[in-house]
Structure formats: structure tokens, C-alpha cells
Scaffold this motif. Structure first.
Motif, PDB file in Angstrom:
ATOM      1  N   SER A   1       0.821  -1.207   0.000  1.00  0.00           N
ATOM      2  CA  SER A   1       0.000   0.000   0.000  1.00  0.00           C
ATOM      3  C   SER A   1       0.852   1.253   0.000  1.00  0.00           C
ATOM      4  O   SER A   1       0.417   2.297   0.440  1.00  0.00           O
ATOM      5  N   ASN A   2       2.099   1.169  -0.518  1.00  0.00           N
ATOM      6  CA  ASN A   2       2.941   2.344  -0.572  1.00  0.00           C
ATOM      7  C   ASN A   2       2.469   3.276  -1.674  1.00  0.00           C
ATOM      8  O   ASN A   2       1.890   2.870  -2.662  1.00  0.00           O
ATOM      9  N   GLY A   3       2.769   4.591  -1.536  1.00  0.00           N
ATOM     10  CA  GLY A   3       2.458   5.525  -2.596  1.00  0.00           C
ATOM     11  C   GLY A   3       0.967   5.600  -2.867  1.00  0.00           C
ATOM     12  O   GLY A   3       0.145   5.693  -1.981  1.00  0.00           O
ATOM     13  N   ASP A   4       0.617   5.541  -4.169  1.00  0.00           N
ATOM     14  CA  ASP A   4      -0.766   5.712  -4.566  1.00  0.00           C
ATOM     15  C   ASP A   4      -1.534   4.406  -4.609  1.00  0.00           C
ATOM     16  O   ASP A   4      -2.747   4.419  -4.762  1.00  0.00           O
ATOM     17  N   SER A   5      -0.864   3.263  -4.558  1.00  0.00           N
ATOM     18  CA  SER A   5      -1.522   1.995  -4.829  1.00  0.00           C
ATOM     19  C   SER A   5      -2.349   1.516  -3.644  1.00  0.00           C
ATOM     20  O   SER A   5      -2.095   1.844  -2.491  1.00  0.00           O
ATOM     21  N   LEU A   6      -3.378   0.719  -3.963  1.00  0.00           N
ATOM     22  CA  LEU A   6      -4.172   0.057  -2.947  1.00  0.00           C
ATOM     23  C   LEU A   6      -3.526  -1.271  -2.598  1.00  0.00           C
ATOM     24  O   LEU A   6      -2.686  -1.787  -3.329  1.00  0.00           O
ATOM     25  N   THR A   7      -3.968  -1.867  -1.493  1.00  0.00           N
ATOM     26  CA  THR A   7      -3.540  -3.226  -1.205  1.00  0.00           C
ATOM     27  C   THR A   7      -4.227  -4.172  -2.184  1.00  0.00           C
ATOM     28  O   THR A   7      -5.231  -3.815  -2.810  1.00  0.00           O
ATOM     29  N   GLY A   8      -3.693  -5.385  -2.299  1.00  0.00           N
ATOM     30  CA  GLY A   8      -4.296  -6.365  -3.189  1.00  0.00           C
ATOM     31  C   GLY A   8      -5.761  -6.622  -2.886  1.00  0.00           C
ATOM     32  O   GLY A   8      -6.607  -6.550  -3.788  1.00  0.00           O
ATOM     33  N   PRO A   9      -6.133  -6.916  -1.630  1.00  0.00           N
ATOM     34  CA  PRO A   9      -7.553  -7.142  -1.318  1.00  0.00           C
ATOM     35  C   PRO A   9      -8.432  -5.930  -1.585  1.00  0.00           C
ATOM     36  O   PRO A   9      -9.566  -6.074  -2.036  1.00  0.00           O
ATOM     37  N   GLN A  10      -7.908  -4.722  -1.324  1.00  0.00           N
ATOM     38  CA  GLN A  10      -8.692  -3.522  -1.595  1.00  0.00           C
ATOM     39  C   GLN A  10      -8.934  -3.364  -3.092  1.00  0.00           C
ATOM     40  O   GLN A  10     -10.047  -3.056  -3.529  1.00  0.00           O
ATOM     41  N   HIS A  11      -7.880  -3.575  -3.878  1.00  0.00           N
ATOM     42  CA  HIS A  11      -8.018  -3.463  -5.333  1.00  0.00           C
ATOM     43  C   HIS A  11      -9.021  -4.480  -5.855  1.00  0.00           C
ATOM     44  O   HIS A  11      -9.890  -4.158  -6.687  1.00  0.00           O
ATOM     45  N   ASP A  12      -8.936  -5.720  -5.378  1.00  0.00           N
ATOM     46  CA  ASP A  12      -9.870  -6.761  -5.823  1.00  0.00           C
ATOM     47  C   ASP A  12     -11.306  -6.388  -5.476  1.00  0.00           C
ATOM     48  O   ASP A  12     -12.231  -6.609  -6.270  1.00  0.00           O
ATOM     49  N   ALA A  13     -11.492  -5.821  -4.284  1.00  0.00           N
ATOM     50  CA  ALA A  13     -12.840  -5.457  -3.856  1.00  0.00           C
ATOM     51  C   ALA A  13     -13.410  -4.337  -4.723  1.00  0.00           C
ATOM     52  O   ALA A  13     -14.559  -4.399  -5.160  1.00  0.00           O
ATOM     53  N   VAL A  14     -12.600  -3.302  -4.979  1.00  0.00           N
ATOM     54  CA  VAL A  14     -13.070  -2.184  -5.797  1.00  0.00           C
ATOM     55  C   VAL A  14     -13.337  -2.632  -7.225  1.00  0.00           C
ATOM     56  O   VAL A  14     -14.364  -2.293  -7.824  1.00  0.00           O
ATOM     57  N   ARG A  15     -12.417  -3.406  -7.791  1.00  0.00           N
ATOM     58  CA  ARG A  15     -12.588  -3.863  -9.172  1.00  0.00           C
ATOM     59  C   ARG A  15     -13.830  -4.756  -9.307  1.00  0.00           C
ATOM     60  O   ARG A  15     -14.621  -4.606 -10.243  1.00  0.00           O
ATOM     61  N   THR A  16     -14.009  -5.687  -8.369  1.00  0.00           N
ATOM     62  CA  THR A  16     -15.167  -6.579  -8.420  1.00  0.00           C
ATOM     63  C   THR A  16     -16.460  -5.798  -8.274  1.00  0.00           C
ATOM     64  O   THR A  16     -17.431  -6.022  -9.012  1.00  0.00           O
ATOM     65  N   ALA A  17     -16.483  -4.861  -7.324  1.00  0.00           N
ATOM     66  CA  ALA A  17     -17.680  -4.045  -7.122  1.00  0.00           C
ATOM     67  C   ALA A  17     -18.003  -3.233  -8.375  1.00  0.00           C
ATOM     68  O   ALA A  17     -19.170  -3.119  -8.774  1.00  0.00           O
ATOM     69  N   TYR A  18     -16.968  -2.700  -8.997  1.00  0.00           N
ATOM     70  CA  TYR A  18     -17.177  -1.901 -10.210  1.00  0.00           C
ATOM     71  C   TYR A  18     -17.729  -2.763 -11.337  1.00  0.00           C
ATOM     72  O   TYR A  18     -18.700  -2.396 -12.007  1.00  0.00           O
TER      73      TYR A  18
END
Length: 242
Positions: free
Chosen positions: A171-188
Motif C-alpha cells: 500500500s505504498n504511494g498511490d496503490s491500494l492493497t491487493g484485497p482492496q483493489h480486488d474489492a473495488v474492481r469486483t464491485a465496479y
């Protein structure tokens, strides 16, 4: 910071979208000659079986966009064609865009379109942008006119493998954590952020294999992180005591 973006432009009036719709098995990649003249020359790389390529050539003869086409080379990889448009930009897109001058101006900004693929519903483009402002200008124009969907946004530089708009990893810099990214992408992708929603929080959680409360927490943390990272904060007004 330079960016590389991949996005979908949902407009069936874009060049060769009608061909892609008529021959959905074809893989059609396009390149546009430099400059934004009224009738810029196109190059089309067509991949598919012999029957598919023949069907594409037949559609070239039917679509108003293709005034003249020439087979440049045909090999095992692709058939490459040079296309002289039969319609101008105004004739092709004028009824679908609010300002063609804005479109021309977009491609005079620090932008390099690396790849265009014609699909049955529009174009999928990949491009490199000098900074976030250049990308936002393009995104805002297309969103104002037609459906626009961002697929991926990455930084270009020493940390080019880090996702700018969320990714797996730390979660350094601008990136999300892996689980957060998966959750946002799936929800979208399931339509959780659509208006009205086409998927519930429980639907997204079931797809991820987690509880609804865990899913809600991941989405809230991801949204908070994205706002804090990409939205310039304004001072909050001080509430007056009553």
C-alpha cells in the motif's frame, strides 16, 4: 509523473466499429497518421482466419468510412491495410460529439496513443500521457459525450509496475492493497457503483468469498485512500457553537 492508460470509448460511430460488429471474430487494430486532418489516413492490422479476413475485406467495401483500402502485406501474423477515409471527421462523428475542435485539441496535448482496437461497441485505446491533467482532459471529453470506462492507469517511470489507480501489492504511494483493489474492481464490474446499483454489497461479498462486513470495510478503506491520494483537500469549515 507520466501515465499510461487503457480505456474503453463506447461509440459505434468511431471508424471501423461497424466492421468489428459485423465480423466479431476479427481482431482489428488501428493506427492513425500524425496530425488531426479532416481525413487522416488509417492503418488497420486484421488478425483472424482466412474466412474472417475475407469477411473484413467485404465489410471494408460496405462501410462508408472506407473510401479506399490497399492490402500492404499479408502474413501469418496479420493482414495490414492502408485506408483512405471516405468520410470526414465531421461526417463520421459530428452527430455524436459536442465539439470536434475539442477532439482535435486533445490530440495536440502531450499524449501518445499507442494502441487502438476496434470492437463491436467502440474503441479500446492505450495511450501515454505527460501527466494526470492531460489524461483527465481526455477522460472528461469522452465522458461528456459517450460511455467511457477506464481499464487501467499506471505510472511510467522507475516504479512503472505500480498501479496508479489501485493494484495488487503493498500500500505504498498511490496503490491500494491487493484485497482492496480486488474489492473495488469486483464491485465496479458487478455494478455496485452504478446508479441505480445493479449489485448489492452482499453480492460483491459473495463473489469475493468474504462477509458483507469485511467487504464494506475494504471498500470504505479503499475509497478513503483514493480520495486522500487523488483529491486535493480543502479546509473544513469550523462549526460555530450554538
Amino acid at each position: 509523473m507520466a501515465l499510461r492508460a487503457e480505456y474503453e470509448i463506447g461509440c459505434d460511430a468511431l471508424p471501423l466499429v461497424d466492421v468489428a460488429a459485423s465480423v466479431p471474430d476479427a481482431d482489428i487494430e488501428l493506427a492513425i497518421s500524425p496530425g488531426m486532418s479532416e481525413r487522416p489516413r488509417f492503418t488497420a492490422h486484421v488478425r483472424g482466419s482466412d474466412e474472417t479476413v475475407a469477411a473484413v475485406e467485404a465489410e471494408f467495401q460496405r462501410t462508408p468510412f472506407v473510401g479506399e483500402y490497399t492490402l500492404v502485406v499479408r502474413d501469418d501474423e496479420a493482414s495490414r491495410y492502408s485506408i483512405r477515409p471516405g468520410t470526414s471527421m465531421a461526417e463520421q462523428l459530428g452527430d455524436h460529439l459536442d465539439d470536434l475542435d475539442d477532439l482535435r485539441a486533445l490530440y495536440e496535448t502531450p499524449t501518445h496513443i499507442e494502441r487502438i482496437r476496434a470492437t463491436p461497441t467502440g474503441w479500446v485505446q492505450s495511450g501515454r500521457f505527460a501527466d494526470r491533467a492531460a489524461f483527465d482532459e481526455l477522460r472528461t471529453f469522452w465522458q461528456r459525450n459517450v460511455p467511457f470506462r477506464l481499464r487501467k492507469l499506471t505510472r511510467v517511470g522507475d516504479d512503472a509496475d505500480d498501479r496508479f489507480a489501485g493494484a495488487g501489492g503493498d500500500s505504498n504511494g498511490d496503490s491500494l492493497t491487493g484485497p482492496q483493489h480486488d474489492a473495488v474492481r469486483t464491485a465496479y464490474e458487478m455494478g455496485y457503483f452504478e446508479i441505480p446499483r445493479t449489485a448489492s454489497l452482499e453480492d460483491v461479498a459473495a463473489e469475493l468469498g468474504i462477509s458483507a462486513s469485511s467487504c464494506s470495510e475494504r471498500l470504505r478503506r479503499a475509497q478513503t485512500h483514493l480520495v486522500e491520494t487523488h483529491v486535493e483537500a480543502e479546509p473544513r469549515p469550523v462549526e460555530q457553537s450554538r
